[in-house]
Structures are given as C-alpha cells and as structure tokens.
Write a protein that holds these residues in place. Sequence first.
Motif, PDB file in Angstrom:
ATOM      1  N   HIS B 342     -21.874   7.584  13.144  1.00  0.00           N
ATOM      2  CA  HIS B 342     -21.645   6.398  12.325  1.00  0.00           C
ATOM      3  C   HIS B 342     -22.726   5.356  12.516  1.00  0.00           C
ATOM      4  CE1 HIS B 342     -20.274   3.458   9.656  1.00  0.00           C
ATOM      5  NE2 HIS B 342     -20.658   2.633  10.585  1.00  0.00           N
ATOM      6  N   HIS B 391     -13.465   6.070  11.786  1.00  0.00           N
ATOM      7  CA  HIS B 391     -13.043   6.066  10.376  1.00  0.00           C
ATOM      8  C   HIS B 391     -13.430   7.372   9.666  1.00  0.00           C
ATOM      9  CE1 HIS B 391     -16.982   3.795   9.210  1.00  0.00           C
ATOM     10  NE2 HIS B 391     -17.189   5.084   9.175  1.00  0.00           N
ATOM     11  N   HIS B 392     -14.241   8.191  10.325  1.00  0.00           N
ATOM     12  CA  HIS B 392     -14.507   9.516   9.764  1.00  0.00           C
ATOM     13  C   HIS B 392     -13.408  10.495  10.141  1.00  0.00           C
ATOM     14  CE1 HIS B 392     -18.582   8.488   8.468  1.00  0.00           C
ATOM     15  NE2 HIS B 392     -18.583   7.700   9.512  1.00  0.00           N
TER      16      HIS B 392
END
Lengths: 191, 639, 356
Positions: B342, B391-392
């Motif tokens: 990220h 968030h992935h």
Amino acid sequence: MAAHAANYLTKTANNRLGLWLFILSDSFVFGGLLVTRFVLLGDQRPELSQGLGLAVTLILLLSSFFMNRGEVEMAHGNQKGFVRNTTITLALGIAFLIGVVGVEWPLAAAHGLTTDSSAAGAVFYIMTGFHAFHVLTGVFLMYVVLRLGRKGHFTAEKHWPVEAAAVYWHFIDVAWIFFYPALYLMGLVAG
Amino acid sequence: MFLRSALFKGLLGQAVGTVIGVAFVWMLRILFGAAPAFPFDAHREPALVGGAVIGAISFMVFAGVFDDWFKWTRGESTPDHHEPDKDKPGWWRYFNVDYDHKIIGVQYGVTSLIVLGAGGILALLFRIELAQQGITFLNNEVFDLLFIGTEWYQHTSAADLYNTFMSLHGMVMIASILLGVGAMSNYLVPLMIGANDMAFPRLNAFAYWVNVPGALLLLSSLFLGGFDTGWTGYPPLSVRAPIGVQMFLLGVYLVGLSSIFGAINVIVTTLRLRAPGMTMFKMPIFVWAAFATAIIQLTATQLIGLSFQLVMFQRLLGMGFFDGTVGGNPILFQHLFWFYSHPAVYVFILPGLGVISELLPVFTRKPLFGYKWIALSSLGIALVGFFVWAHHMFTSGMTSYLRLPFMYSTLLVAVPTGVKFFSWAGTLWRGKIHLDTPMLFVLGSIVIFLLGGVSGPPNGTVATDLHLHDTYWVVGHFHDTMFGGYIFPLFAAIYYWFPKMSGKRLNEFWGKVHFWVMFPAFLVMTLGQMYVGLHGMRRRIADYDLGPVVENVQFWITIAAFVIFSSILIFLVNAYFTAKRGEVVEGNVWNSRSPEWQIPNPAPLHNYSKQFAVIGEPYDYGHGDEYVNMNPAPSPAGD
Amino acid sequence: MNKKLLSIGEYVLVAALVVASTYFLGAKVLTNEFLLPMQASEQAVVIDELFGIHWWLIAFFFSLIVVFMLYSVFRSFIVHGLRPKREGFGEYMEGNARLEVVWTVVPLALVVWIAFLGADSLGKVERRYAGPVEINVIGTQWSWRFEYPTEEGVSVVSDKLYLPVDKPVVLHLQSTDVIHSFWVPEFRVKQDVLPGGEAFTRDLRITATEIGAYKVRCAELCGESHWSMQADVQVVSEAEYEAWLVQAGEDCGDEAVACGQRWATQFGCVSCHQAADGPIVPTTGPTWLELFGSVVSLDDGSTVTADETYILNSILDPNSQIHAGFRPDVMPKNFGELLTEEQINQIIEFIKSLGQ
Ligand code: HEA
Ligand code: HEA
Ligand code: CUA
Ligand SMILES: [Cu+2]
C-alpha cells in the motif's frame, strides 16, 4: 588542508546519516520477523537448548563490549589496542556463528525441529538464519577494518570505517536482544 | 565497442554466473544426497534459484559496479568522480558505470521506458484476448510455439498463459514506475537544491544497475513456466505455482534493493547538500515529494522483500509459514505484503504530484497556492499511508473488527490528497495559462488522478468494498491513479526537462497530438473498466460470460489500449527525431525561477560551477524578487 | 467597485456551474440503476444505499475541481489570449490560510461521516439472525461444492447452491487448496475462502430476496481455471427448497454408473475432466471420454493401459503417474479422504461407461 579536513568531516557526517538510515531500514525486517513469530506461534515457543542460547547471547553481548573498546582505542589513536580488541570481537562473532549455526541447528534438527516440521521450525530457522547472515556480514566488515587498521590506515581523527563497523555490530547485537527472548524465553514449549 | 561496455560485460557475467551457479548448487545437492543426478527436471528448482542469485551477483561484479568498493576494502582511495573519457563517443557513458547523477537519472529513465514498453505489450496481448467472449487469441499456435511448446514451460492452457501475461504486466509496470521515480529524483533533486551530485554516487550507481539483472530475472519467468499468481503472489497459490514464480520473487527483491539504497541517497542528499539559504520550506516542491517518497521506500520496501523471501523458503525448504495445516497462516503474508504495497502506491504518485505542483506555477505565471500545505501534505500522505494497508484485505477473512480502524485511516488519506487538489485549483485560478505540452499533461493528470482518487473511498468503506473487491472497478481505480499520478506527470516531466537533458526541445505539435490521443483513450479505458467491474467483471480472468453490454465495453477498452499504444509510439518517434535534429534551445526555456533553469542546456558536467545562494521564495512569480542568486559574493573563508 | 462586482459574479457563475455539473452527474449518470446489477439480497439493499451516497460525493468533488480548472483555462483565454506572451504574470496570490483550513476541515468532517456510515452499513450487512439455514461451501480448484447438513447429520452434497428465498442463510466457507472467494454479484457481498482446516473456516451471511438463477463467481485468483470457477445458484421458494432437499438426499440406488456420475459432478471432477459426450475439448485434466482401456502415455515416457487399478491409483495419488502433457500438483490429492470407497468405485464404473 583545513578545507580537506572540513571536507572529511562533512563526508563523515553524510556517511553517518546514511548508515543510520540503513539501520532504520533493516530493522523493519527484524521487526517483520518478530511479527511473524508472534502471529504464528503466539504464546508457544520451539524447544531449544537453553544453555546454548544463553551462552551465545553472552558471547554476543561480550563482543559488543570489545567492539566498543576497539573503537575507543582507535579514537585515542591507539592502534595496538584497536587491533587487540577488534580481534577479540571478531573471534567472538565467529564463536556466535558456530554456536548457532554449527551447534544449535543440528541439535534442534536432531530433536525433530526441522525447517519443514512445523511453523515453529520455520520460524526458528528463518529468524536465526537471517540474524546469522547479518553476523556474517558484520564479521566480514570487521575483518576488512582489522586488516586496514593493521596497515595503519586509521588515525584518531579519521577512522570512519571503524565507527561504521562498530555501529553495525552493535545493531546486530541489539537485534539479537529482541530475538533471544522471543525464541528462547517467551511462551511455553508446544506439546 | 559495445562489447566492451559495462552493460555487455554484466550481461555476459550474468549468463556465466547463472550457469556456474546452477551447476554448483546441483553438485552440492548430489553430494549431500538431496537430489538424484538424473533427471535434472525433477529437482531443478533449488539449482535454478541458486543460479539466478549467483547470476545477478555476477552481473554486478562483471559490470564493475563494485570496483571502487573493492578498492576501498584494500585501502586504496578513489577519486570522487571519474572524469568522462574524451576518446569515447557520447553514448558510452550511458552504457557504463557512471557516477554522475544526471547520467544515472537518464539511465533510469530509459530503462524505465523500455520496461514500460514490455509491460504495455503484455497488456495489449491479454487485452486482445478480452476483447470478446471465449478464448479466442491466446490459444493461437504462435504462443504454443513460443511458450507452451517449450520443455521448460509447464503451461497447459491459454488461460494459464493469460494469467502469466496479466501478472507479469502488473509487476513489470510497477518496476517501470519505480525506475521512473528513480529517474526523476536522481536527475532533479541535486539540480534543484544546488548540489553537484548525490551524497553517495557509488551507491547510486549500484541502485541503478541492480535493476538490470532484476528486470531480466522478472522477464525470464516467462520462459520458466510463468507465474499465475498476480503481482500480489498470495500463497498458497504462489507456493504451488511453476518455477517462474521464483524468478518473479527474486526479480522483485532486486528491484526492491534498488529502492532502498536509492532512498538513502535521496534523504541524505536532501537533508545535507542544500545550497546556502535553502531551508526546507524554500526547497522546490518536487524535492519535498521526492523526500516523502524516499521515506516510504526506505522502510516499507523491506517487508515485501521479507514476505517474498518467506514464500521462496516455503517453496525451497518446505517451511510452513503460510500453510495452515502445520500452524502457518496465509493471511500473515497478506499483511506483510500490503504493509509495503500500500505505501508503495504512494511512492508511485508522490513524485508525479510533485511534478504537477512544480509545473503549475511556471505555466500559470503565479505562485504555488499554499506551498507549505502542499509540502506537508506529501509527508501527511506518506505517514498516513503506513496505517491503511489492510484495506486490501477487507474480504480476506482477517480478524474482522480490525476492518473498522483501517476503514477510518484509509478515508483519512482523502484529506491531504484533497489539500493538493484544492491548492492546484487555487494556483490555476486567475492564472495566465500557457497551454504548452507539459501543461497539457499536467491538466490531464489532474483530471485523471482526480477520477482515480474519488474512486478510492467506495473501496474504503468496507460494505461497498465487499462488492468491489477484486473486480474491474478496482482495476479502473488503480489505472486512473497510476496514470494520473505517474504516467501523465512523467510525460509532463519529459516534455518539460527534455531541453535540460539534451539541449533540444521536443516538437510541440507532435507533443500535443500525443496528449490529445492519449487522454481521451485513457478515459475510455478506465471508465469502461469501472463500469464492467460494477456489473460483475472479476479481475484476473481470461474469459467472461456477462452478456453483450459488458462484451461491447470490453471491446472498446481494447481499442483504447491500442490507441494509447499508438500515442506512445508518436512520442517515441518525436523524441527520436528531436534528438537527431530538433530545435536547439538555450537558457530558460519556460521562464522558470528554479535554479536548474539558470544554467546552460544541457546541464553542464558538474552542474553548478559556483554555489548559488537562495535569496527568495521558489514560486514568487509576479513579485520581482529572485529565488536564487547565481553569483553570490564569495562566502567568508572556512565553509 | 466594478471590479469587485465582476469578481463576485465570477464566483457565482462558477458555483452555478459546479451545482449544475454535480446535478447532471449525480442524477443522470452515476445512478445505481445504471451502474449496478440487480439487487437480490437484503445485504444488497444496505450496500446500494451507501453506493448512492458515494456517487453523489464523487459527482460533487469531480465537478468542483474540474469546473474550477476549466473555468480558469477559459478565463485565461479571454483575458490573456490563446497564446499569451512569455512575459507577464497571472494574478499574484500566495495562498490563503483560512481557505486552507476550510478545505482541510470540511473534507475531514465528511470523511468521518462517511466512515460512520460505512461502519453502520457493515453492521447491518453482517447482522446475525437467529436460526439461519446453514450450508457448508467448499471451494476446490476449480469448482464449488455445497453441503447441506440435515438433522440426522447426513448431508446432501450438490454442485449447485440452492437457497430458500427470504430466509437468512449462513455459509461456512472452506477451501481444500488455495484461497478462493465467494461472490454472487447480485448479492453484493464477498468473502475469501481459506485453506487450512477448521480454524480457517469463515462465515458469510446472506438473505436472498429474489427468486431466480444466479452464479457464484470465484473472485480470488486461484490458478489456471480461476476464470471458470463458477457454480449455479438457485433461489427458490421455501417449499421448493424443502422438496429439493428431500429429492437430492435420496439414495442414488444401485445404479453404479448413475451414482458415479452424481459423485463426479458433485465433487467437481467434471470441472477438469470432460465427461459429457461430444467432440473432445481441451480441459484442465485428461478427458474421460474413451479413457478406459486406452493406452495412456505418461510424462516419464512410459505407457500404461488405463485399467481399473490405474484409474483408482490416479484418483488416490494423482502425482504417482502423470498423463503426458498435463501438470502434476493440479488435481487435488485428497479425494481418497473425501470420498468413500463405494463412491470411488462407482465413479470408476462411470468412467468405464464412457470408455470404448
Ligand atoms: C497509484 C496509486 C494509488 C493511489 C493514489 C490510491 C489511492 C487510494 N486508494 Fe487505491 N489502489 C491502488 C493504487 C492507488 N490507490 C492499487 C494499485 C490498488 C490495487 C492493488 C491490487 O489489488 O492489485 C488499489 C486498491 C485500493 C483498495 C482495495 C480495493 C480492493 O481490492 O478491494 C482500496 C480500499 O480501500 C483503495 C483505496 C484508496 C483510497 C481511499 C485512496 C485515496 O488515497 C484517494 C484519495 C483521493 C481523493 C479522495 C480525491 C481527492 C480528494 C478530494 C477532492 C477531497 C474530498 C474528498 C472526499 C471527502 C471523499 N485502493
Ligand atoms: C504503471 C502501471 C500500469 C500501467 C501503465 C498499465 C497500463 C495498462 N494496463 Fe494495467 N495493470 C497494472 C499496472 C499498469 N497497467 C497492474 C499493477 C495490474 C494488476 C495486475 C494483477 O492483477 O496482478 C494491471 C492489470 C491490468 C488489467 C486487469 C487484468 C486482469 O485483472 O485480468 C488490465 C485489463 O484491462 C490492464 C490493462 C492495461 C492497459 C490496456 C494498459 C495500457 O495503458 C498500456 C499502454 C501502454 C503501452 C502499450 C506501452 C507502449 C509502449 C511503447 C509503444 C514502447 C515500446 C517501445 C519500447 C521498448 C521503449 N491492466
Ligand atoms: Cu477459485 Cu478463483
Ligand atoms: Cu492501498
């Protein structure tokens, strides 16, 4: 001449910053390995030889002491003292490697803790292996510095490579101070 | 002549090293009884990995990257700079180990474009497959001949080939971005802060050259069975994939090393080599972006390295890190991986956003609106970016309550990013706008990056991501962010600084054609992707059955891909002819206040013959005061 | 004076344009009807509501920045001409601390609000109902299997997912090999399916609301045939559901071939092996058509006749003999545990019936 000395000082300051940044970067891997250990093993730990663990830890701590002596001697311009202390550090570093890779690994394997036996085995070998790799590079660096020092390359004012090797060595030592309890002390032996 | 260049020697070294490495490891294993002598096939993986590692090291040794360091270990000192050899032709320096940051910058840049080309061509190949329903293209005999037919290749089907092309496209493109980021920060940072080079020129050369064997390894995976894991390489799939995945892991590892060492250089250079009077808040804004980028690269990169190493070892030694049946955990990999990957997406864009902020004032002829806020927002994005990785993984099955804190932190990134957009709008407001090619690309970047940005929050709120995850919506989201935050700014930068690099200016007409072809095509591509994604098009599939509307849109996406391809061809042709016989331009082409434009084109060998002093603000267009004084009174002795 | 009025007029104009553009995008383009597939679950309703809010925000912020940008370019054309001279400057403004604070704080507040909505809808999506229908979902490269535990503990196994309409369902997801992901676009929700045993079982809660046929699509890359890892979903009335359970739970009788065909379908063999008549098509595994009794060449160069022992061996230990042209490690190795001896024998009978 003055400009030359000033140039050396600025350069050393740059180098120092660079080295510390590298250490910051590297500590993320050590941190990542610790995370791996705690996520996978939680409150369990592999079964290892406690005596040996304590011994290699003491050896490494001791080596850091001599490394510091060596650097201080050099800062005082005492080449003999530098060589003596650094040689001891080097020997201790090699002793540590033998202790971990040469003795502890076969010992653990004999007790059934192999790379593919379980997550505990995997974690044990990757952590000690990764750390041992650092010790090996540290030993190599120290060997280089020692050789140059013997040839009279360093002075009280100019001995950045000695400082670098020392800082790196202390870093490896500190990393082990985290690894040792995580592998040997914390949690219960599975089973 | 070429045969004596470092590049060639390195390649030779890599070939020889690989062979020796394979033989060496193979022999060791036979000696220790770990593998039978025949057939080689059955246990080839450790040998190939050993060969790849030794090959990569040999590349570096043969190319001469370590020469100076070897000398140091023997106690010999070396000059800070190698003066260029007068007898050698101009291109010679670019094919050899050179310590000048401008040369290294160009080396990075050209390599980046070549790698971009490779990734783009892969994209075109799999885009043709997706243009219509059914497996229609990758089952062509040509591919059988090239890949499937070869003995080393274990692909059994066109679908597998699709997965390899798609995965390689992703990773190769990311490598290309990292190279491009290296190009920009290497070329620009020293020039902008008034330094004559980076702080550690040798480390800089190392950081560039290690990419070459890295990229080769990455591409070699195509011929070793490929890897059907996506660029994310999640285990257990990556543990079961063909050997190609090992080359992918190693290649990425090397490219990662480059990031780390490059970052050390950028940080030290920025902190320690600034011209007198240049406080942090008087640096050109691009330097802030490069600095924030370097902080991410320095630290986070280590964890993708670690996660890939663990997969490598799980494959080689059966270590069960990610195998749930022996106490491992596949989700752990995802955490380690995204902890880098990220923040990495902000590595991709921060330099590009820096370029946007850098060029806007020049082409609107007014100050950068809210300099300090823009500078700090880069740092803000970089820092918050460290806390959003999961968030992935909203659907991954990780500890489920953790999704909420990660949702909050993810959405928080919208705030500093928003600050940038609003400040750009403020900079444009009532400007005297020059629509030269670089500016067109800047405006295009803003629109496209905005699209990418606003498609982020729907991913960020967990409930909606349950629908969006692993669909083409996400594909559209990240092509928008990466094109808007990197590809378009990169082209803006090339058009803008080309005169600084070559002394010639790229043809304006063809530059504008390039833009007006690429921009609309790009919108078609990503908006199409988002649309089909919402309607159920999953990522990473070779075929789909979603009806005529989706098929129609897919067709147009493919057409758009080819149009983008042609626009880049236009650019390449333009660059070629400009370099040959383009308009020679001297001095301050764009009327910029920045120090690099106060010296001749192309930039002289040692940048600044005399240290300049900073006397004003960087972007005070319209206020009279200078930013830098190129001829300050000599400073009192000592310094 | 005049200048000030002009300037106010300018702001009003831009604001009006932003509003118009937001309205156009939000009301005419970015709508759930245009952008999303049909709504077929309770969860979808909640999620679509949140989507609706997102579309409006996107419409607004996109319009805001783009309108300002285009307007500025347009204004510069008017004031300075299409190709302004290099000399000369735009209007001097360095920044505005108050504005900067506003456009930091307002988005911050918005973001906190959206995050709150996000948390709220997540809660609704994952809401637990008492006494749900429980179904085990097993993902295998590259097929889905569904097990319906019944009161006696005997489970009906199916390669199709049957769901009663308007009844809360909880799916227990498990994988036998790599990570897969369970997704039915019309239901919106998605959950990865993890390998590794009990500890890695994950639940997904769905209440289907529309009778009809849908498809589960595997949404996590899981290797070669990830693209075709789909299964039919039938949402039926509760009565039909019960009836189906009874019928599917019936013994397959003594018909070995018919039983074998049933197992081969339910356990996903046919997702890799062709078992239906017709021309031979390329599949992940060797075709079963005319397999029995034929001479199979193996990848070590030898050949073997496909008799019962060979087939049994291929099922229990697929890697021991690899059919030339196919890959080892593709076919799952755990069928020996999943299937009873009887079932395996019946499958072999079925394969036999396809031969010669
Ligand atoms: C290049 C870079 C890049 C950038 C800059 C971003 C930016 C953002 N990304 Fe993206 N993202 C990727 C690259 C990038 N992303 C990639 C490559 C993937 C896929 C990886 C893979 O799986 O292969 C991905 C995937 C991804 C996911 C996972 C999706 C999934 O797989 O399920 C999520 C989830 O939260 C996400 C969110 C965001 C958010 C919230 C931002 C924010 O930073 C955006 C912030 C910007 C704005 C919001 C616009 C401007 C702001 C304003 C105008 C202010 C006001 C706005 C509001 C109040 C809303 N991204
Ligand atoms: C910088 C990053 C980048 C860039 C530029 C692109 C560019 C493109 N991408 Fe890609 N893409 C990714 C990063 C990028 N992509 C990533 C990370 C993934 C995820 C992979 C995964 O899921 O694992 C992905 C996935 C991805 C998918 C989803 C695949 C799937 O899930 O199955 C698709 C599908 O349409 C796609 C399409 C395209 C297209 C058509 C382009 C086009 O715009 C390409 C156009 C460019 C060219 C055609 C190059 C032209 C070059 C020349 C003409 C020069 C030639 C000469 C020289 C040698 C110098 N990409
Ligand atoms: Cu299973 Cu994709
Ligand atoms: Cu992200």
